[in-house]
Design a protein around this motif. Structure first.
Motif, PDB file in Angstrom:
ATOM      1  N   ILE A  50      -5.017  -4.172 100.518  1.00  0.00           N
ATOM      2  CA  ILE A  50      -3.584  -3.832 100.560  1.00  0.00           C
ATOM      3  C   ILE A  50      -2.905  -4.212  99.248  1.00  0.00           C
ATOM      4  O   ILE A  50      -2.090  -3.451  98.711  1.00  0.00           O
ATOM      5  N   ALA A  51      -3.253  -5.390  98.714  1.00  0.00           N
ATOM      6  CA  ALA A  51      -2.660  -5.821  97.447  1.00  0.00           C
ATOM      7  C   ALA A  51      -3.039  -4.867  96.321  1.00  0.00           C
ATOM      8  O   ALA A  51      -2.180  -4.478  95.495  1.00  0.00           O
ATOM      9  N   PHE A  52      -4.302  -4.468  96.278  1.00  0.00           N
ATOM     10  CA  PHE A  52      -4.741  -3.550  95.226  1.00  0.00           C
ATOM     11  C   PHE A  52      -4.081  -2.179  95.391  1.00  0.00           C
ATOM     12  O   PHE A  52      -3.705  -1.542  94.408  1.00  0.00           O
ATOM     13  N   SER A  53      -3.919  -1.742  96.642  1.00  0.00           N
ATOM     14  CA  SER A  53      -3.234  -0.470  96.900  1.00  0.00           C
ATOM     15  C   SER A  53      -1.772  -0.556  96.473  1.00  0.00           C
ATOM     16  O   SER A  53      -1.205   0.416  95.948  1.00  0.00           O
ATOM     17  N   THR A  54      -1.167  -1.722  96.681  1.00  0.00           N
ATOM     18  CA  THR A  54       0.223  -1.930  96.246  1.00  0.00           C
ATOM     19  C   THR A  54       0.340  -1.840  94.736  1.00  0.00           C
ATOM     20  O   THR A  54       1.286  -1.253  94.197  1.00  0.00           O
ATOM     21  N   ILE A  55      -0.633  -2.419  94.052  1.00  0.00           N
ATOM     22  CA  ILE A  55      -0.642  -2.363  92.585  1.00  0.00           C
ATOM     23  C   ILE A  55      -0.770  -0.925  92.107  1.00  0.00           C
ATOM     24  O   ILE A  55      -0.045  -0.483  91.200  1.00  0.00           O
ATOM     25  N   LEU A  56      -1.676  -0.179  92.717  1.00  0.00           N
ATOM     26  CA  LEU A  56      -1.837   1.225  92.340  1.00  0.00           C
ATOM     27  C   LEU A  56      -0.580   2.031  92.657  1.00  0.00           C
ATOM     28  O   LEU A  56      -0.205   2.934  91.913  1.00  0.00           O
ATOM     29  N   GLY A  57       0.072   1.679  93.774  1.00  0.00           N
ATOM     30  CA  GLY A  57       1.311   2.351  94.140  1.00  0.00           C
ATOM     31  C   GLY A  57       2.408   2.109  93.131  1.00  0.00           C
ATOM     32  O   GLY A  57       3.245   2.984  92.876  1.00  0.00           O
ATOM     33  N   ALA A  58       2.422   0.900  92.547  1.00  0.00           N
ATOM     34  CA  ALA A  58       3.428   0.589  91.533  1.00  0.00           C
ATOM     35  C   ALA A  58       3.160   1.326  90.225  1.00  0.00           C
ATOM     36  O   ALA A  58       4.040   1.451  89.374  1.00  0.00           O
ATOM     37  N   LEU A  59       1.906   1.802  90.075  1.00  0.00           N
ATOM     38  CA  LEU A  59       1.533   2.531  88.865  1.00  0.00           C
ATOM     39  C   LEU A  59       1.243   3.992  89.198  1.00  0.00           C
ATOM     40  O   LEU A  59       0.296   4.589  88.703  1.00  0.00           O
ATOM     41  N   VAL A  60       2.071   4.551  90.078  1.00  0.00           N
ATOM     42  CA  VAL A  60       1.807   5.880  90.606  1.00  0.00           C
ATOM     43  C   VAL A  60       1.822   6.959  89.528  1.00  0.00           C
ATOM     44  O   VAL A  60       1.169   7.986  89.648  1.00  0.00           O
TER      45      VAL A  60
END
Length: 304
Positions: free
Chosen positions: A51-61
């Motif tokens: 989830i944390a890694f997905s959040t990071i990727l989401g912030a760099l969409v």
């Protein structure tokens, strides 16, 4: 085993390899007999990391920004840490499920940790009914067997992710500190908190000579930075470097020194930190085991 004997056993040629006499050290905790809480812990950490890694990727969409993020060592380290938690959770769950099938669901509380470890050796405790057998098998004994490839993968990821994660945290807070956002703290501080907790609650082994794996990873990253710079790659804010300390065009001497010291000095030192944490955990587990054995012996004498 004394500290001198332990260190002597660490500096043997076969300690470079990925063999171990007990695969359960990778999937069980030495602190508990019932392994279910540890399985739940592994699953929870895996979910958190994903989830944390997905959040990071989401912030760099934004695609260009996401591509740019992939050039940084922090991103490489976080990917390795995420992969480690996924593989560890899968192996832990598979081992627990196999143990349930072997011993029966009613024996969940009897599943032994099998990983009460002496430094340099493994003490296996197995309980069936009223019988308890204890055997000690040295890491370098003839009974040491090759691990399946997926256990070796877990061990290599563990060496890369834990040593790299601690190194990334130290380097960021000592040299950079140019971004104190929540995302940066997640990737440069919380990552090491996760690593330290995992080392202390798991049974994962550590060998000093395994520093060759994270050092190889460090060399690969340095090689990548050289190729990226030579190909005209740009860093953050369109700078001609990824990090200011490895600016091959502007300050090649400093870049060369940082690269060499990073691979040959910083990485081994970070691996030694992980090794020290493992030795501390093993000492605490051994102390707890001796105390429990002493209390059990005292209760037996009092009952007679």
């Amino acid at each position: 085993m004394s500290c001198r004997q332990r260190m002597r056993s660490e500096f043997r040629l076969q300690s470079f390899g990925l063999t171990h006499n007990n695969r359960h050290v990778f999937t069980r905790t030495p602190w508990l007999s019932n392994q279910l809480p540890f399985v739940l812990y592994r699953v929870a950490v895996c979910l958190y990391q994903v989830i944390a890694f997905s959040t990071i990727l989401g912030a760099l969409v934004d695609l260009p920004q996401l591509t740019l993020a992939l050039i940084f060592l922090t991103t490489w380290g976080y990917i390795l840490l995420t992969l480690h938690t996924i593989v560890s959770a899968a192996l832990c769950f598979a081992d627990y499920n196999n143990s349930r099938s072997l011993y029966g669901a009613s024996d969940d509380n009897r599943l032994s940790s099998d990983v009460v470890m002496e430094t340099g050796s493994t003490i296996q405790l197995t309980t069936r009914g009223i019988e308890t057998a204890q055997t000690s098998v040295g890491q370098d004994s003839t009974q040491t067997l090759p691990l399946p490839w997926y256990y070796k993968l877990c061990w290599v990821l563990y060496n890369l992710a834990f040593c790299g994660g601690i190194g990334i945290t130290i380097l960021f807070w000592s040299l950079l500190r140019n971004d104190l956002s929540a995302l940066s703290i997640l990737m440069h501080a919380v990552n090491s908190v996760t690593i330290v907790i995992d080392v202390m609650v798991s049974g994962l082994p550590c060998r000093l000579l395994h520093f060759v794996y994270p050092s190889t990873f460090g060399f690969v990253y340095i090689l990548f930075t050289v190729v990226y710079w030579a190909a005209g790659g740009r860093g953050l804010y369109d700078y001609p470097f990824i990090y200011p300390y490895i600016d091959y065009g502007g300050n090649p001497a400093l870049a060369a020194i940082v690269a060499v010291l990073g691979v040959l000095v910083a990485v081994p030192l970070c691996h030694c930190i992980v090794f020290a944490l493992v030795v501390a955990r093993e000492s605490l587990v051994r102390l707890l085991h001796r105390r429990n054995s002493s209390n059990s012996h005292s209760h037996t004498i009092a009952a007679m």
